[in-house]
Design a protein around this motif. Structure first.
Motif, PDB file in Angstrom:
ATOM      1  N   LEU A  15       0.833  -1.200   0.000  1.00  0.00           N
ATOM      2  CA  LEU A  15       0.000   0.000   0.000  1.00  0.00           C
ATOM      3  C   LEU A  15       0.871   1.255   0.000  1.00  0.00           C
ATOM      4  N   ARG A  16       1.953   1.229   0.775  1.00  0.00           N
ATOM      5  CA  ARG A  16       2.837   2.400   0.755  1.00  0.00           C
ATOM      6  C   ARG A  16       3.450   2.594  -0.632  1.00  0.00           C
ATOM      7  N   GLN A  17       3.761   1.471  -1.298  1.00  0.00           N
ATOM      8  CA  GLN A  17       4.312   1.592  -2.657  1.00  0.00           C
ATOM      9  C   GLN A  17       3.273   2.176  -3.614  1.00  0.00           C
ATOM     10  N   SER A  18       2.015   1.714  -3.510  1.00  0.00           N
ATOM     11  CA  SER A  18       0.968   2.286  -4.367  1.00  0.00           C
ATOM     12  C   SER A  18       0.797   3.771  -4.094  1.00  0.00           C
ATOM     13  N   LEU A  19       0.921   4.153  -2.823  1.00  0.00           N
ATOM     14  CA  LEU A  19       0.725   5.555  -2.470  1.00  0.00           C
ATOM     15  C   LEU A  19       1.846   6.456  -3.007  1.00  0.00           C
ATOM     16  N   VAL A  20       3.056   5.896  -3.151  1.00  0.00           N
ATOM     17  CA  VAL A  20       4.134   6.690  -3.748  1.00  0.00           C
ATOM     18  C   VAL A  20       3.693   7.176  -5.136  1.00  0.00           C
ATOM     19  N   ASP A  21       3.132   6.275  -5.933  1.00  0.00           N
ATOM     20  CA  ASP A  21       2.670   6.642  -7.276  1.00  0.00           C
ATOM     21  C   ASP A  21       1.448   7.568  -7.212  1.00  0.00           C
ATOM     22  N   TYR A  22       0.519   7.224  -6.333  1.00  0.00           N
ATOM     23  CA  TYR A  22      -0.697   8.022  -6.165  1.00  0.00           C
ATOM     24  C   TYR A  22      -0.351   9.465  -5.793  1.00  0.00           C
ATOM     25  N   LEU A  23       0.543   9.637  -4.830  1.00  0.00           N
ATOM     26  CA  LEU A  23       0.877  10.984  -4.355  1.00  0.00           C
ATOM     27  C   LEU A  23       1.575  11.794  -5.452  1.00  0.00           C
ATOM     28  N   GLN A  24       2.412  11.103  -6.232  1.00  0.00           N
ATOM     29  CA  GLN A  24       3.074  11.765  -7.351  1.00  0.00           C
ATOM     30  C   GLN A  24       2.056  12.184  -8.401  1.00  0.00           C
ATOM     31  N   LYS A  25       1.171  11.266  -8.783  1.00  0.00           N
ATOM     32  CA  LYS A  25       0.250  11.505  -9.883  1.00  0.00           C
ATOM     33  C   LYS A  25      -0.829  12.523  -9.516  1.00  0.00           C
ATOM     34  N   TYR A  26      -1.446  12.350  -8.351  1.00  0.00           N
ATOM     35  CA  TYR A  26      -2.614  13.163  -8.020  1.00  0.00           C
ATOM     36  C   TYR A  26      -2.286  14.403  -7.203  1.00  0.00           C
ATOM     37  N   GLY A  61       1.203  15.657  -6.815  1.00  0.00           N
ATOM     38  CA  GLY A  61       2.500  16.249  -7.112  1.00  0.00           C
ATOM     39  C   GLY A  61       3.518  16.130  -5.988  1.00  0.00           C
ATOM     40  N   ILE A  62       3.333  15.148  -5.117  1.00  0.00           N
ATOM     41  CA  ILE A  62       4.256  14.959  -3.993  1.00  0.00           C
ATOM     42  C   ILE A  62       5.227  13.841  -4.332  1.00  0.00           C
ATOM     43  N   GLN A  63       6.524  14.149  -4.239  1.00  0.00           N
ATOM     44  CA  GLN A  63       7.526  13.121  -4.470  1.00  0.00           C
ATOM     45  C   GLN A  63       7.971  12.565  -3.132  1.00  0.00           C
ATOM     46  N   THR A  64       7.853  11.284  -2.959  1.00  0.00           N
ATOM     47  CA  THR A  64       8.259  10.696  -1.686  1.00  0.00           C
ATOM     48  C   THR A  64       8.634   9.243  -1.908  1.00  0.00           C
ATOM     49  N   THR A  65       9.086   8.598  -0.862  1.00  0.00           N
ATOM     50  CA  THR A  65       9.407   7.171  -0.934  1.00  0.00           C
ATOM     51  C   THR A  65       8.582   6.445   0.122  1.00  0.00           C
ATOM     52  N   MET A 117      11.885  -2.763   1.491  1.00  0.00           N
ATOM     53  CA  MET A 117      13.023  -1.860   1.690  1.00  0.00           C
ATOM     54  C   MET A 117      13.948  -1.881   0.474  1.00  0.00           C
ATOM     55  N   TRP A 118      14.384  -0.703   0.062  1.00  0.00           N
ATOM     56  CA  TRP A 118      15.240  -0.607  -1.103  1.00  0.00           C
ATOM     57  C   TRP A 118      16.579  -1.296  -0.854  1.00  0.00           C
ATOM     58  N   LYS A 119      17.065  -2.020  -1.870  1.00  0.00           N
ATOM     59  CA  LYS A 119      18.421  -2.578  -1.839  1.00  0.00           C
ATOM     60  C   LYS A 119      19.081  -2.269  -3.186  1.00  0.00           C
ATOM     61  N   PRO A 120      20.397  -2.101  -3.206  1.00  0.00           N
ATOM     62  CA  PRO A 120      21.041  -1.865  -4.513  1.00  0.00           C
ATOM     63  C   PRO A 120      20.911  -3.101  -5.405  1.00  0.00           C
ATOM     64  N   ASP A 121      20.920  -2.859  -6.710  1.00  0.00           N
ATOM     65  CA  ASP A 121      20.749  -3.929  -7.692  1.00  0.00           C
ATOM     66  C   ASP A 121      22.122  -4.457  -8.100  1.00  0.00           C
ATOM     67  N   ILE A 170      16.890  12.509   0.365  1.00  0.00           N
ATOM     68  CA  ILE A 170      17.165  13.834   0.953  1.00  0.00           C
ATOM     69  C   ILE A 170      16.348  14.901   0.219  1.00  0.00           C
ATOM     70  N   ALA A 171      16.276  14.781  -1.109  1.00  0.00           N
ATOM     71  CA  ALA A 171      15.518  15.772  -1.888  1.00  0.00           C
ATOM     72  C   ALA A 171      14.032  15.739  -1.518  1.00  0.00           C
ATOM     73  N   TYR A 172      13.501  14.569  -1.165  1.00  0.00           N
ATOM     74  CA  TYR A 172      12.089  14.432  -0.799  1.00  0.00           C
ATOM     75  C   TYR A 172      11.855  14.816   0.659  1.00  0.00           C
ATOM     76  N   SER A 173      12.873  15.329   1.291  1.00  0.00           N
ATOM     77  CA  SER A 173      12.843  15.776   2.692  1.00  0.00           C
ATOM     78  C   SER A 173      12.496  14.665   3.671  1.00  0.00           C
ATOM     79  N   GLU A 174      12.788  13.428   3.271  1.00  0.00           N
ATOM     80  CA  GLU A 174      12.719  12.355   4.260  1.00  0.00           C
ATOM     81  C   GLU A 174      13.807  12.576   5.315  1.00  0.00           C
TER      82      GLU A 174
END
Lengths: 478, 478
Positions: free
Chosen positions: A161-172, A174-178, B1-5, B24-28
């Motif tokens: 769900l957090r992964q889906s929300l990353v795309d949702y927040l970007q698309k709807y 304009g928030i870039q996050t991880t 969790m992200w891991k390098p490829d 850092i750019a996303y202010s996490e």
């Protein structure tokens, strides 16, 4: 809720006496505890007061209850044997703790709605059943096999769900996050509860909009916070007011609802958004941005959230599905700096050990699905239609006794009444006539303001609901 | 969790630098905030420390981060422009509030488990995936159309689930109650949180079993309660100890887990249950009865709960599906006098606005379905099998270095180690060898005790897990 069976041969009063005896025997009402009044019980059960009086007489004759003039009817302390046993003084326990009860007006509205399902509901801040994507959600639940492991969830919430929300927040939005900056919550209410309980301490000063639904949340007072007001106009708060409050009271946090504000519908102008940013950055002051309504924007798109411009980490962003899909999903989210997300997730583990995985799976599927965008399109059109119907009805019934700014999104219409009447009386008269609304004082206003939610009532109820409201108003002014 | 490829042509250190730059750019990680240490990041990402050192060097050369000897690596405050902006001092906010963080041992275990899924888990107090009724739940979700209205739920919880629980409590636990005495919660954790927050005040004294999982819950300390211990033996607490504590400290409430107690597995004897009742009635003292394990009883049925004998309203009864079905459902319940249920339901509205309707619908279907009893039968057999396997492995590997009372239900085995070794060191050595358990001190014991959960690990892992544990123990005693 139990009701007596009117088809039964057994008299109503006997059915009621039996039912009460059972509840007393199960210690729902322990010895010494107060029963509801005759009048209240009669209302709840939909019978005459005289029927309840007969039922109480029956129980009194069996020694199960005792009535004393002026102090109501209580469960007998001696019925359980010769040596009276000591029941905990539950009233004292119920009055203990640091939690303030909900506001009386809100409890009155809630009780009225639960007792009379035919009440026309302009009060509940949620979508009507026919606006919620119930078929879509049912279809997703049939289509997908929910066989993933149902163990305790990740403290920040279900990862897909957090992964889906990353795309949702970007698309709807304009928030870039991880996904590591996102925490899933049980709706905005839990996000706010976590912030007020875990990031602020009793005695801290915070600023909230005036009027604001934050006033309707005793959680701010329960947390011991000092509330300061930021008066708003049609373009939102005045950023310089924040600087003033900071100088005077060292406010620690600002709570804003920038798009289609609850209750006023106001949208903060782009000029003021920029000023807000400079003030917040200059003072190192966090802003909590609550953004539940943006995706309802009736025409075009809502302004981009503060969070989308936040390169500095000043904004705690709160979102939710409650106002755009279904409040019963209980799915919200917060986007915040990593240290904050971790702190709040850790605290939440102690409160409820996290959310059920099932609605999180449903939500993750829903926002990725082909159902989502068509649902939003339909929702916007229908909300706008209901808003227009409400406005027409108000103009017809109340003419120049009422004034408002037409909201461009959200679920609510905020109105000023020209004849000022006491809030409580107006609410009583309206409920008596079969219609519920929220008095403005719940949001910190003087009397003479009301909030009508147009999203919740059925379309065919809106006209007659406003007619009943007009009658209630006129009964107090004529 | 992200891991390098590791398949990518891009060097690992560059991938890591890019990833950190984005976060850092996303202010996490806002300006001025501390990044994880090189060692910790290397662990998390599964790379050598030297790779992280290269990534940090890259970011430093771009002016994005700054390192100072002894104070770690921080996000640069000046990278965002000529005039430095002020980010809120998030660390101070994260340290504020009245919520204590989870115990360090529990956080260490949680972090280890989330970083290394291959760790053999004798620590998490929950069922393994193959013990949970996942297929049954998936089938119920396909069979039933969940199209009921998804609005805000009744504050006490979904009415059909409360109705199903009335029958369930009667049939399985001998408790007679009505749906208006039941409140649905997000598991026992939320029931306890509501009780400690809303019915008790800071400074109040309460009694808990010793050892007890209550010690592992910082919520008791967060609520400012004074905790007093009731030492237990194989037959549970000594009722007279409660009277003593009441005389000395005016305790306001007693927390008990009478059947298959966590962590010891103890069952309060029937003689002591009767004494408990007389003491509680005599003192008018409420007992919170937590009863999550009774339906796991390996042979016969578990003793009837205190609540089933409670004609007086002294008992707040807490139940849950977490230990008998799936913790990820997040469904628990409380049975209590009406005034208490209403008070807690009102307070819960302020915390999270209630539970999602969907898992409540699933739970209501499940306990009424033909799947439920066969699931319980299978669960009991499999838990007993795992318990026996754990005990055999312990006897073989550790012989007389370990002693315990064989539990007749529940998920846990409580062991005393004859060579006393420091808890923290033993845990570190065990995690390093790939196995996790919970040190006894988490439950308030001296060092030298451990809790093994046999329900969570896969059957084929139990033997090798205990072999690893034995190695860890011997590394400290040889």
């Amino acid at each position: 809720m139990w009701k007596p069976d009117r088809q039964s041969k057994k008299p109503l009063y006997e059915q009621i006496a039996d039912h009460l005896e059972k509840r007393i025997a199960y210690s729902e009402f322990p010895p010494g505890s107060l029963l509801p009044s005759e009048r209240k019980l009669a209302e709840q059960l939909g019978v005459n007061r005289s029927t309840v009086i007969l039922a109480f007489a029956e129980l009194r004759s069996m020694g199960i209850i005792e009535s004393r003039t002026g102090s109501g009817t209580r469960v007998s302390r001696t019925k359980w044997g010769a040596t009276p046993k000591h029941t905990p003084n539950w009233n004292r326990y119920a009055e203990g703790g640091s939690f303030l009860p909900n506001l009386p007006f809100l409890r009155k509205i809630r009780d009225a709605l639960s007792q009379d399902p035919s009440l026309i509901d302009f009060a509940s801040g949620e979508l009507a059943a026919d606006l919620a994507p119930l078929d879509e959600i049912a279809a997703l639940m049939r289509e997908h096999h929910y066989t993933s492991y149902l163990g305790y969830d990740n403290p920040q919430g279900y990862i897909p769900l957090r992964q889906s929300l990353v795309d949702y927040l970007q698309k709807y939005r304009g928030i870039q996050t991880t996904e590591s900056s996102i925490m899933i919550t049980s709706g905005s209410q839990q996000s706010l509860y976590l912030i007020t309980q875990c990031l602020l301490s009793p005695g801290d000063a915070v600023a909230i909009e005036d009027p604001s639904y934050c006033y309707s949340l005793p959680m701010f007072q329960s947390a011991g916070l000092r509330l300061f007001r930021l008066p708003i106009d049609q373009y939102g708060v005045h950023p310089e007011d924040i600087r003033e409050l900071y100088k005077k009271h060292r406010i620690k946090m600002v709570f804003l609802n920038p798009n289609f504000q609850n209750p006023t519908g106001a949208v903060i102008s782009s000029e003021r958004r920029e000023q807000l940013f400079s003030v917040a950055s200059e003072l190192g002051l966090p802003i909590v941005e609550d953004d539940p309504f943006s995706l309802t924007a009736f025409e075009g798109t809502a302004p981009a959230p503060l969070k989308s411009m936040d390169s500095n980490g000043n904004i705690l962003y709160i979102g939710s599905f409650s106002k755009i899909a279904a409040s019963g999903l209980r799915i919200g989210w917060m986007v915040a700096p990593n240290s904050i997300v971790q702190r709040l997730a850790d605290a939440r583990q102690q409160m409820d050990f996290g959310l059920s995985v099932i609605p999180q799976q449903v939500a993750a599927q829903f926002i990725k699905s082909d159902y989502f965008q068509p649902h939003l399109d339909r929702l916007q059109i229908q909300l706008q239609f209901k808003r227009d119907l409400l406005i027409e009805s108000l103009r017809r019934e109340l003419g120049d006794q009422i004034s408002f700014v037409t909201p461009q999104g959200g679920l609510h219409l905020w109105c000023m009444l020209t004849p000022k009447v006491p809030d409580g009386k107006l609410l009583d008269e309206a409920i008596r006539r079969g219609v519920a609304f929220v008095p403005g004082s719940v949001y910190g206003s003087d009397s003479g303001f009301v909030r009508f939610t147009y999203a919740r009532a059925k379309t065919e109820e809106i006209e007659s609901g406003i007619a009943k409201f007009a009658e209630a108003l006129h009964s107090l002014t004529d």
